[in-house]
Write an enzyme that holds these catalytic residues in place. Structure first.
Site, short mmCIF file in Angstrom:
data_model
loop_
_atom_site.label_atom_id
_atom_site.label_comp_id
_atom_site.label_asym_id
_atom_site.label_seq_id
_atom_site.Cartn_x
_atom_site.Cartn_y
_atom_site.Cartn_z
NE ARG A 110 19.50 -38.25 -9.82
CZ ARG A 110 19.75 -37.75 -11.03
NH1 ARG A 110 20.58 -36.73 -11.15
NH2 ARG A 110 19.16 -38.23 -12.11
CE LYS A 152 9.39 -40.85 -14.44
NZ LYS A 152 10.22 -41.43 -13.40
CD GLU A 187 -1.02 -39.03 -23.82
OE1 GLU A 187 -0.92 -39.64 -22.76
OE2 GLU A 187 -0.16 -39.05 -24.72
#
Length: 672
Positions: free
Chosen positions: A292, A116, A200
């Site tokens: 996927r 990630k 953040e």
């Protein structure tokens, strides 16, 4: 195009891939574990190969066994489905090394998106929006304020070494930042000995919206619009829909182009999904890319009219994408509900057991229609503790969202599952909830709407009790309240029509309804029947059609008001399906359960959920104190201690370490 495809998965996705492969004329090969020898996906394929034990690591995660099966059966390609080895770069490379086509992206793309942090670095370079934040070492207050101002408010100040909510502040405006920072740093220093913080952007009521992308080996890449997956429990999706409510064309284009940029950044090939977190004002940020096919791909198929599995197979065979971006369009609205064997009232813990009955409304399987069902199990199959407890995906399509939602409410009300606990009733309440109906969506919806989604249980209404009593009468041979319609026995003494010399008949049954008990009487005077419950007596008529020995379709008339439903008997349980809901009642037999009432089994300790015994702390003969841990179970990757309810002596332990146990299984017994 290859001619033989091995499907390296199980359950509904294996059945889904097999359906398209069969339609394309491909020969299919299934693989199965010890637990899946008679599974539906095995029957759905042309041939099957056993690959190991029931635990995934013994079978579906064994790349070597799957490749050996492919070589044995002459498969030129392997479709990994989702989960298991679908995002395993080593397996993708092993397929390439073996000269077998992996129906998915190249291993380099899987590797790039698997980390990630590395993926976010790549996305930043590709110009894909990321959640704004500062995680650096510069702790100068003015510098931190400048970072916050650049992000936009509200922001979240968090202690770098923090936890438990300490050293954390939400700041709504620039004017409040300096004071909040000073307070946060003091608390962080006091709690953790370190006043370092990070900043953040604080996302309020975020939505989870993902973009379906597809790329081929000819340099083409498109996005097939978005799916809204905001409704989640335990960070897992429950409801998915497409298109996302409230999505503007400009935002759809921006998100779609960002997703395609993400795919191109890693030289992607095949089906992929780029997931974004979206703020109420429409700002969106990259979360991750799933390399996927997604569980929820049917809603995209429903609104675009394209078979994504067919696209996967054709792209894997080297063909170009069948359409361009300009040729893709959205038609109507689709919603998918995941039907699980789980107990929403007990933290959504899984429920294992045998599905003794499983009925759906009229539908199409694995193909687009107003109502579509993609399922991997059928009546008689077991929901095992080894795999995901999904029963089926119910997908509906409508001209717009409201029609799709109404169709889903109706369809869920027609699904009947007996043998395990399910989330069907919860899903229907979710569809009816005012927040969902008005598209007031965010990832916290289930928690926010807890009281309406988990209402207190009320006693079963009279019509449900009447259906249950009529079902019992039908089971005893009286399928019709009009006596002449019942088949007469040759021996008059064998007739079961309630005839009495005095002309009157009455039978009282106690129905247990969770924590409630109902004494209900069926009475007959001449040719007239009545139902008495509490202070109420109503005329009763019924007509029952037997589906099988344990299932009846019923129509009743209670004081002139008609009702209908399905009754399914399972042991002592009477499952009453009516009005889109199910109530499970029990006939109380005071003679059969006399010992229960006397406390013959009062010392038994039962499993609160299905799981595995991972530790046993006592042995028979040990004296234990109230609250002492006797056994430890593992369920859903969490440990649960089973404690002694009172002081006593361990009489018997019924399981060993490593054993799987069902919900309600007796684990141990204690004596005073």
């Amino acid at each position: 195009m290859f001619t033989t495809l091995l499907i390296a998965n199980r359950g509904e996705i294996a059945c889904r891939v097999a359906a398209t492969a069969r339609r394309m004329g491909l020969r299919t090969v299934a693989v199965y574990s010890d637990a899946d020898a008679t599974a539906r996906h095995v029957a759905a394929c042309d041939s099957a190969v056993h690959i190991g034990g029931p635990e995934p690591r013994e079978s579906y995660l064994r790349g070597d066994a799957i490749l050996a099966a492919a070589r044995q059966m002459g498969a030129q390609a392997i479709h990994p489905g989702y989960g298991f080895l679908s995002e395993n770069e080593g397996f993708a490379q092993a397929c390439a090394d073996a000269g077998i086509v992996f129906v998915g992206p190249p291993n380099s793309a899987i590797a790039a998106m698997g980390s990630k942090s590395a993926a976010k670095t790549l996305m930043d370079k590709a110009g894909v929006p990321l959640v704004p934040g500062y995680h650096g070492d510069n702790q100068d207050p003015q510098f931190l304020q400048d970072q916050a101002d650049a992000m936009g408010y509200p922001v979240l100040i968090k202690a770098s070494a923090g936890g438990g909510g300490k050293g954390m502040r939400i700041v709504e405006s620039s004017a409040d930042f300096a004071a909040a920072l000073a307070s946060c740093q003091r608390e962080a220093a006091s709690s953790f000995g370190d006043d370092k913080v990070l900043i953040e952007r604080y996302l309020q009521k975020p939505r989870h919206i993902e973009i379906q992308v597809f790329a081929d080996t000819h340099g083409n890449a498109v996005y097939l619009f978005e799916r809204d997956c905001s409704v989640q429990r335990r960070h897992q999706k429950v409801i998915e829909e497409a298109p996302a409510p409230g999505m503007t064309e400009a935002r759809r284009r921006a998100m779609g182009e960002a997703a395609v940029a993400a795919a191109r950044a890693v030289n992607y090939v095949g089906a992929g999904t780029v997931e974004f977190i979206v703020e109420p004002d429409g700002r969106f940020y990259f979360m991750e890319m799933n390399t996927r096919l997604q569980v929820e791909h049917p809603v995209t198929e429903m609104i675009t009219g394209h078979d994504l599995v067919e696209w996967q197979l054709r792209v894997a065979a080297g063909e170009a994408l069948p359409v361009t971006q300009a040729e893709l369009a959205i038609t109507g609205h689709a919603i998918e509900a995941r039907i699980y064997a789980e107990n929403p009232d007990n933290g959504f813990l899984p429920s294992i057991g045998t599905l003794t009955a499983l009925n759906f409304p009229p539908h199409s399987a694995f193909r687009n229609a107003d109502i579509r069902v993609d399922g991997g199990v059928q009546a008689g199959d077991s929901i095992s503790p080894y795999y995901d407890p999904m029963i089926a995906k119910l997908i509906v399509h409508g001209a717009d969202r409201e029609q799709a939602r109404a169709r889903m409410v109706q369809a869920l009300g027609q699904v009947q599952a007996v043998g395990v606990q399910t989330n069907i009733a919860f899903l229907r309440r979710l569809m009816l909830d005012s927040a969902f109906a008005s598209a007031d969506l965010d990832t916290g919806l289930i928690a926010r709407r807890h009281d309406s989604l988990f209402p207190p249980v009320e006693p079963a209404p009279g019509r449900i009790l009447a259906l249950a009593l009529a079902g019992l009468q039908a089971q005893r041979g009286l399928r019709h309240s009009r006596l002449l319609q019942n088949a007469a026995a040759a021996d008059p003494w064998a007739q079961r029509d309630g005839w009495r010399i005095a002309g009157a008949y009455e039978q009282t049954t106690t129905l247990l309804d969770g924590e409630f008990a109902h004494d209900v009487s069926v009475k007959r005077h001449g040719a007239t029947w009545a139902l008495a419950h509490g202070d109420s007596t109503q005329t009763l008529e019924w007509d029952a059609q037997a589906v099988d020995a344990a299932q009846y379709q019923l129509r009743i008339r209670l004081d002139g008001a008609d009702a209908s439903g399905t009754i399914i008997f399972r042991g002592e349980d009477i499952h009453v399906f009516a009005d889109g809901i199910v109530r499970v009642l029990k006939v109380h037999d005071p003679v059969e359960h006399a010992q229960d009432a006397a406390g013959a089994h009062g010392g038994g300790l039962t499993a609160p959920m299905p799981g595995k015994i991972i530790a046993i702390a006592v042995k028979p003969g040990d004296a234990v104190k109230s609250g002492q841990t006797l056994l430890v179970m593992e369920a859903m990757k969490m440990e649960h201690a089973i404690m002694a309810p009172t002081d006593g002596t361990v009489e018997e332990i019924f399981f060993e370490v490593g054993d799987q146990v069902a919900d309600g299984a007796e684990l141990a017994s204690l004596t005073d």
